[in-house]
Write a protein that holds these residues in place. Structure first.
Motif, PDB file in Angstrom:
ATOM      1  N   ALA A  43       0.832  -1.205   0.000  1.00 25.13           N
ATOM      2  CA  ALA A  43       0.000   0.000   0.000  1.00 25.13           C
ATOM      3  C   ALA A  43       0.868   1.257   0.000  1.00 25.13           C
ATOM      4  CB  ALA A  43      -0.934   0.004   1.206  1.00 25.13           C
ATOM      5  N   ALA A  44       1.943   1.255   0.789  1.00 30.18           N
ATOM      6  CA  ALA A  44       2.840   2.412   0.845  1.00 30.18           C
ATOM      7  C   ALA A  44       3.569   2.613  -0.480  1.00 30.18           C
ATOM      8  CB  ALA A  44       3.849   2.248   1.978  1.00 30.18           C
ATOM      9  N   ASP A  45       4.009   1.512  -1.094  1.00 20.74           N
ATOM     10  CA  ASP A  45       4.781   1.599  -2.341  1.00 20.74           C
ATOM     11  C   ASP A  45       3.927   1.887  -3.563  1.00 20.74           C
ATOM     12  OD1 ASP A  45       7.004   0.997  -0.817  1.00 20.74           O
ATOM     13  OD2 ASP A  45       7.236  -1.052  -1.586  1.00 20.74           O
ATOM     14  N   HIS A  46       2.696   1.343  -3.603  1.00 22.13           N
ATOM     15  CA  HIS A  46       1.882   1.408  -4.817  1.00 22.13           C
ATOM     16  C   HIS A  46       0.514   2.056  -4.628  1.00 22.13           C
ATOM     17  CE1 HIS A  46       4.866  -1.026  -6.853  1.00 22.13           C
ATOM     18  NE2 HIS A  46       4.849  -1.839  -5.814  1.00 22.13           N
ATOM     19  N   GLY A  47       0.141   2.329  -3.388  1.00 21.29           N
ATOM     20  CA  GLY A  47      -1.150   2.949  -3.140  1.00 21.29           C
ATOM     21  C   GLY A  47      -2.323   1.992  -3.235  1.00 21.29           C
ATOM     22  N   LEU A  76      -7.636  -2.058   4.857  1.00 20.33           N
ATOM     23  CA  LEU A  76      -7.843  -2.805   3.617  1.00 20.33           C
ATOM     24  C   LEU A  76      -8.895  -2.143   2.735  1.00 20.33           C
ATOM     25  CD1 LEU A  76      -7.631  -6.463   4.951  1.00 20.33           C
ATOM     26  CD2 LEU A  76      -5.957  -5.278   3.525  1.00 20.33           C
ATOM     27  N   ALA A  77      -9.932  -1.587   3.334  1.00 20.00           N
ATOM     28  CA  ALA A  77     -10.976  -0.919   2.554  1.00 20.00           C
ATOM     29  C   ALA A  77     -10.410   0.235   1.736  1.00 20.00           C
ATOM     30  CB  ALA A  77     -12.092  -0.420   3.473  1.00 20.00           C
ATOM     31  N   ARG A  78      -9.413   0.908   2.271  1.00 26.13           N
ATOM     32  CA  ARG A  78      -8.798   2.028   1.547  1.00 26.13           C
ATOM     33  C   ARG A  78      -7.845   1.563   0.444  1.00 26.13           C
ATOM     34  NH1 ARG A  78      -8.183   3.983   6.842  1.00 26.13           N
ATOM     35  NH2 ARG A  78      -5.968   3.499   6.806  1.00 26.13           N
TER      36      ARG A  78
END
Length: 124
Positions: A43-47, A76-78
């Motif tokens: 999530a941090a690397d790719h959004g 996870l929802a985000r």
């Protein structure tokens, strides 16, 4: 740490898609030390997070893992963009339906022999 007790992060995992083979009980320690750091990094690397879950054997959840999964719902929802589930166990159908409603992710269920199809779909 003996990782043989945890479900496998599969070799098909890359910087875009996390692939997990479920053939052991889902443990709290495995969820917190393997799964969460991996999805947080993606999530941090790719959004976004793309995931393929391959159920070979479903032996249930440890209570700690279930609570950690519930606690991670908003995160996870985000970030969860696609979730492919291969060989969804009958006893997980209702749980997956409730999670999908909460996560509002693009979810697709694949048959046992469709792992490669699931992986290709998750990568699109």
């Amino acid at each position: 740490m003996d990782t043989t007790q945890f479900n496998e992060i599969m070799p098909e995992t890359d910087e875009r898609v996390i692939c997990i083979r479920v053939d052991k009980p889902i443990s709290g320690e495995g969820y917190k030390t393997q799964f969460l750091p991996l999805v947080q990094k993606m999530a941090a690397d790719h959004g976004e997070i793309r995931m393929v879950l391959l159920f070979e054997k479903f032996l249930g959840w440890e209570e700690e893992a279930a609570m950690a999964d519930l606690a991670s719902t908003l995160f996870l929802a985000r970030h969860l963009k696609k979730l492919a589930i291969v060989n969804l166990p009958e006893k997980m159908v209702q749980y997956v339906g409730m999670r999908q409603a909460a996560l509002k992710t693009d979810l697709r269920i694949f048959n046992t022999d469709q792992f490669q199809d699931a992986l290709a779909w998750a990568r699109i």
